[in-house]
Design a protein around this motif. Structure first.
Motif, mmCIF file in Angstrom:
data_model
loop_
_atom_site.group_PDB
_atom_site.id
_atom_site.type_symbol
_atom_site.label_atom_id
_atom_site.label_comp_id
_atom_site.label_asym_id
_atom_site.label_seq_id
_atom_site.Cartn_x
_atom_site.Cartn_y
_atom_site.Cartn_z
ATOM 1 N N GLY A 28 0.769 -1.236 0.000
ATOM 2 C CA GLY A 28 0.000 0.000 0.000
ATOM 3 C C GLY A 28 0.799 1.284 0.000
ATOM 4 N N ARG A 29 2.107 1.205 -0.187
ATOM 5 C CA ARG A 29 2.954 2.400 -0.234
ATOM 6 C C ARG A 29 3.026 2.869 -1.678
ATOM 7 N NH1 ARG A 29 5.327 2.936 4.938
ATOM 8 N NH2 ARG A 29 4.220 1.357 6.134
ATOM 9 N N ARG A 30 2.473 4.007 -1.962
ATOM 10 C CA ARG A 30 2.459 4.541 -3.329
ATOM 11 C C ARG A 30 3.553 5.571 -3.561
ATOM 12 N NH1 ARG A 30 0.249 0.418 -4.220
ATOM 13 N NH2 ARG A 30 -1.982 0.145 -4.203
ATOM 14 N N THR A 31 4.005 6.232 -2.495
ATOM 15 C CA THR A 31 5.086 7.215 -2.606
ATOM 16 C C THR A 31 6.113 6.942 -1.523
ATOM 17 O OG1 THR A 31 4.022 8.847 -1.162
ATOM 18 C CG2 THR A 31 3.523 8.982 -3.522
ATOM 19 N N TRP A 32 7.377 7.268 -1.840
ATOM 20 C CA TRP A 32 8.429 7.060 -0.846
ATOM 21 C C TRP A 32 9.587 8.028 -1.010
ATOM 22 C CZ3 TRP A 32 6.659 2.959 -3.933
ATOM 23 C CH2 TRP A 32 7.410 2.679 -5.079
ATOM 24 N N ARG A 33 9.371 9.112 -1.694
ATOM 25 C CA ARG A 33 10.415 10.120 -1.829
ATOM 26 C C ARG A 33 9.753 11.480 -1.970
ATOM 27 N NH1 ARG A 33 13.706 12.755 -5.737
ATOM 28 N NH2 ARG A 33 12.608 11.884 -7.509
ATOM 29 N N ASP A 34 10.403 12.495 -1.419
ATOM 30 C CA ASP A 34 9.912 13.860 -1.546
ATOM 31 C C ASP A 34 10.902 14.625 -2.414
ATOM 32 O OD1 ASP A 34 10.067 16.808 -0.648
ATOM 33 O OD2 ASP A 34 8.107 16.128 0.061
ATOM 34 N N ALA A 35 10.393 15.253 -3.467
ATOM 35 C CA ALA A 35 11.241 16.049 -4.358
ATOM 36 C C ALA A 35 10.629 17.437 -4.473
ATOM 37 C CB ALA A 35 11.336 15.394 -5.733
ATOM 38 N N GLN A 36 11.226 18.368 -3.774
ATOM 39 C CA GLN A 36 10.764 19.755 -3.790
ATOM 40 C C GLN A 36 9.288 19.863 -3.430
ATOM 41 O OE1 GLN A 36 11.999 20.822 -7.759
ATOM 42 N NE2 GLN A 36 13.966 21.559 -7.020
ATOM 43 N N GLY A 37 8.876 19.134 -2.397
ATOM 44 C CA GLY A 37 7.509 19.201 -1.913
ATOM 45 C C GLY A 37 6.520 18.315 -2.643
ATOM 46 N N ALA A 38 6.966 17.574 -3.639
ATOM 47 C CA ALA A 38 6.086 16.680 -4.388
ATOM 48 C C ALA A 38 6.433 15.227 -4.065
ATOM 49 C CB ALA A 38 6.230 16.922 -5.888
ATOM 50 N N GLU A 39 5.451 14.467 -3.642
ATOM 51 C CA GLU A 39 5.666 13.058 -3.338
ATOM 52 C C GLU A 39 5.938 12.271 -4.621
ATOM 53 O OE1 GLU A 39 5.654 11.231 -0.325
ATOM 54 O OE2 GLU A 39 5.911 13.248 0.477
ATOM 55 N N ARG A 40 6.904 11.377 -4.553
ATOM 56 C CA ARG A 40 7.273 10.545 -5.703
ATOM 57 C C ARG A 40 7.280 9.077 -5.295
ATOM 58 N NH1 ARG A 40 6.546 14.556 -8.849
ATOM 59 N NH2 ARG A 40 8.275 15.873 -9.413
ATOM 60 N N GLY A 41 7.052 8.236 -6.260
ATOM 61 C CA GLY A 41 7.117 6.787 -6.076
ATOM 62 C C GLY A 41 7.595 6.192 -7.379
ATOM 63 N N ILE A 42 6.922 5.164 -7.826
ATOM 64 C CA ILE A 42 7.326 4.557 -9.093
ATOM 65 C C ILE A 42 6.662 5.312 -10.245
ATOM 66 C CG2 ILE A 42 5.519 2.812 -9.151
ATOM 67 C CD1 ILE A 42 8.020 0.947 -10.015
ATOM 68 N N PHE A 43 7.405 5.554 -11.298
ATOM 69 C CA PHE A 43 6.859 6.249 -12.462
ATOM 70 C C PHE A 43 7.113 5.415 -13.711
ATOM 71 C CE2 PHE A 43 7.253 9.417 -15.928
ATOM 72 C CZ PHE A 43 5.949 9.873 -15.924
#
Length: 81
Positions: A28-43
């Motif tokens: 259930g983890r969709r994001t795991w990184r913060d880049a300049q205030g935007a949550e990131r995960g797999i793209f």
């Protein structure tokens, strides 16, 4: 066979052979990184975009979509400018 990894202090279960991204998504983890205030995960899912990078066993910049999860991995989210 199942494996256990630790992500940001939480124990997560996965299947042997899954990527770290696969284990995170299955839990259930969709994001795991913060880049300049935007949550990131797999793209992209193929290691090109670097949105899924995290720290694995103290090593920064590991692509979650490329690295197979191993029993006992300690994984932490990264913040990058």
């Amino acid at each position: 066979m199942s494996i256990s990894i630790r992500f940001d202090g939480d124990d997560l279960r996965g299947r042997d052979g899954q990527t770290i991204a696969g284990v995170l998504l299955a839990n259930g983890r969709r994001t795991w990184r913060d880049a300049q205030g935007a949550e990131r995960g797999i793209f992209c899912g193929i290691g090109i975009c670097q949105d899924c990078v995290l720290t694995v066993n103290g090593v920064e910049g590991v692509r979650a979509c490329q690295r197979t999860a191993c029993e006992g991995d300690v994984i932490e989210r990264e913040s990058r400018a």
